[in-house]
Design a protein around this motif. Structure first.
Motif, short mmCIF file in Angstrom:
data_model
loop_
_atom_site.label_atom_id
_atom_site.label_comp_id
_atom_site.label_asym_id
_atom_site.label_seq_id
_atom_site.Cartn_x
_atom_site.Cartn_y
_atom_site.Cartn_z
N UNK A 288 0.68 -0.81 0.01
CA UNK A 288 0.03 -0.26 0.16
C UNK A 288 0.60 1.51 -0.01
N UNK A 289 0.74 1.94 -1.00
CA UNK A 289 1.52 2.93 -1.12
C UNK A 289 1.33 4.48 0.06
N UNK A 290 0.50 4.43 0.76
CA UNK A 290 -0.18 5.09 1.65
C UNK A 290 -0.44 6.47 1.47
N UNK A 291 -1.22 6.37 0.18
CA UNK A 291 -1.33 7.81 -0.81
C UNK A 291 -2.54 7.97 -0.74
N UNK A 292 -3.26 9.17 -1.00
CA UNK A 292 -5.30 9.16 -0.88
C UNK A 292 -4.96 9.32 -2.32
N UNK A 293 -3.84 10.08 -3.35
CA UNK A 293 -3.90 10.24 -4.96
C UNK A 293 -3.25 9.22 -5.31
N UNK A 294 -2.87 7.67 -4.76
CA UNK A 294 -2.42 6.30 -5.18
C UNK A 294 -3.63 5.73 -6.50
N UNK A 329 -0.63 -6.15 6.27
CA UNK A 329 -1.57 -5.54 6.09
C UNK A 329 -1.09 -5.77 4.45
N UNK A 330 -0.93 -5.92 3.73
CA UNK A 330 -1.09 -7.15 1.79
C UNK A 330 -1.70 -7.80 2.32
#
Length: 391
Positions: A288-294, A329-330
């Motif tokens: 998870x790149x943990x970015x809302x823009x991903x 998490x994955x």
């Protein structure tokens, strides 16, 4: 005349007394028989109560263990022993036993509550994290902390679980972890994974430092525009590792949002590795790149799973060993493990002991390892399966 009447009255009284005495004697005998019957019944009841109490002891202990109440069994058993010691004096009804069992449960719960509070206080003073404490308190669940929430996943018995002994993962003086048996013989293989972030690597020195295999990043997809990019050090790393006797695997950092994009990533990777002898798995790196823009930010668990399977199946059909890499998490939040049972897993977790109940063959235990020939930090891995020997 008076004398005659006196004797008549005396005789009558004697007869009456004799009759009354006979009645009394008869009544006394009946009372004795009833008393004996009552005593026999009393003894029988006591025996049955003792048998019942013994059976209830086992049932209550199993019941309390089922609820996972620490110390509850001890309290219940103590109270039941008290019953058994007093059973010669009293006969307990079922209502009495039910009431006393309930009392034992309440007392045990109170005792457990106090024990837990005491343990929590001590561990907090010792600096233990909330996550670590919850994992100890809920051993039948996989506890995951993500996005400021705690998630509890019951361990599924239908999924393959590893049989590693946690204590057999031993940290050596150089901070490297090996897996040993009961005689301290090592049953694991030292490896690393690298990308352009390690820049130029002296693979001869890395091999001399005990590196047996290396996962080389082949490329990645950008998380904003979705463009596929080849890792600029891929060819140098593949050739350098192989030339120095180090087995290689290859991985791709995915940001696919569909099955079609996942297949595209797999085919891109297959084209890259075609000239090389790849002994170790070809890996889908899902994080998870943990970015809302991903571009993957809104993907569902099912969408992630379908994309992963599309990638892995494409690799498998090409004749390579497919593998999926990820962290808690994955595997617990982003993927449906029941659909990924047939694929090897590479698990990333940077604390010891490793925390994952399901089957995995490689554990990435550090992102700050040190290896000769590499400047700065490098990911360290311990592998329990020799893929190089299986070729």
């Amino acid at each position: 005349m008076k004398k005659i009447w006196f004797h008549i009255i005396l005789a009558y009284r004697k007869t009456t007394v004799d009759k009354q005495t006979g009645k009394d004697r008869k009544m006394t005998n009946m009372a004795r028989r009833k008393k004996r019957k009552h005593q026999i019944s009393l003894i029988t009841n006591i025996i049955f109560c003792l048998i019942t109490l013994s059976a209830l002891t086992g049932c209550i202990i199993l019941l309390l263990q089922n609820y996972g109440l620490k110390g509850e069994t001890r309290e219940a058993a103590s109270l039941l022993r008290e019953y058994e010691e007093r059973s010669e004096e009293y006969i307990y009804s079922q209502a009495d036993l039910d009431a006393r069992m309930g009392e034992a449960v309440v007392l045990a719960k109170e005792s457990q509550k106090q024990e837990i509070l005491t343990e929590v206080k001590a561990r907090m003073e010792n600096g233990d994290s909330t996550t670590a404490m919850l994992r100890d308190f809920f051993p039948e669940d996989v506890v995951v902390y993500s996005d400021a929430k705690f998630y509890f996943f019951p361990i599924l018995e239908n999924l393959k679980q590893h049989n590693y002994v946690y204590d057999n993962f031993v940290e050596q003086e150089n901070k490297e972890i090996v897996y040993v048996d009961d005689t301290d013989e090592v049953h694991s293989i030292k490896g690393i994974d690298v990308s352009k972030h390690q820049e130029e690597i002296n693979w001869r020195k890395a091999a001399a430092d005990g590196v047996s295999y290396a996962f080389i990043r082949g490329g990645y997809r950008g998380y904003s525009e979705g463009k596929i990019v080849e890792d600029e050090f891929f060819k140098d790393n593949m050739e350098g590792a192989l030339d120095n006797g180090i087995d290689v695997g290859v991985y791709f950092y995915t940001q696919a949002i569909s099955e079609e994009e996942a297949v595209e990533e797999a085919e891109f990777l297959l084209d890259l590795l075609e000239p090389y002898d790849v002994a170790y798995p070809v890996v889908l790196d899902l994080e998870d790149p943990e970015s809302a823009s991903a571009r993957t930010a809104e993907m569902t668990r099912q969408e992630y799973t379908k994309a992963a399977i599309a990638f892995l199946e494409t690799i498998k059909k090409a004749g390579y060993t497919p593998m999926i890499y990820g962290n808690l998490k994955t595997f617990m939040l982003m993927l449906d493990l029941e659909q990924l049972e047939d694929y090897d897993k590479w698990f990333a977790y940077y604390n010891a002991p490793v925390y994952f109940p399901y089957e995995f063959t490689i554990w990435q235990y550090s992102s700050k390892g040190r290896v000769d020939g590499i400047k700065g930090d490098v990911d360290m891995n311990v592998c329990m399966k020799d893929y190089g020997q299986e070729q």
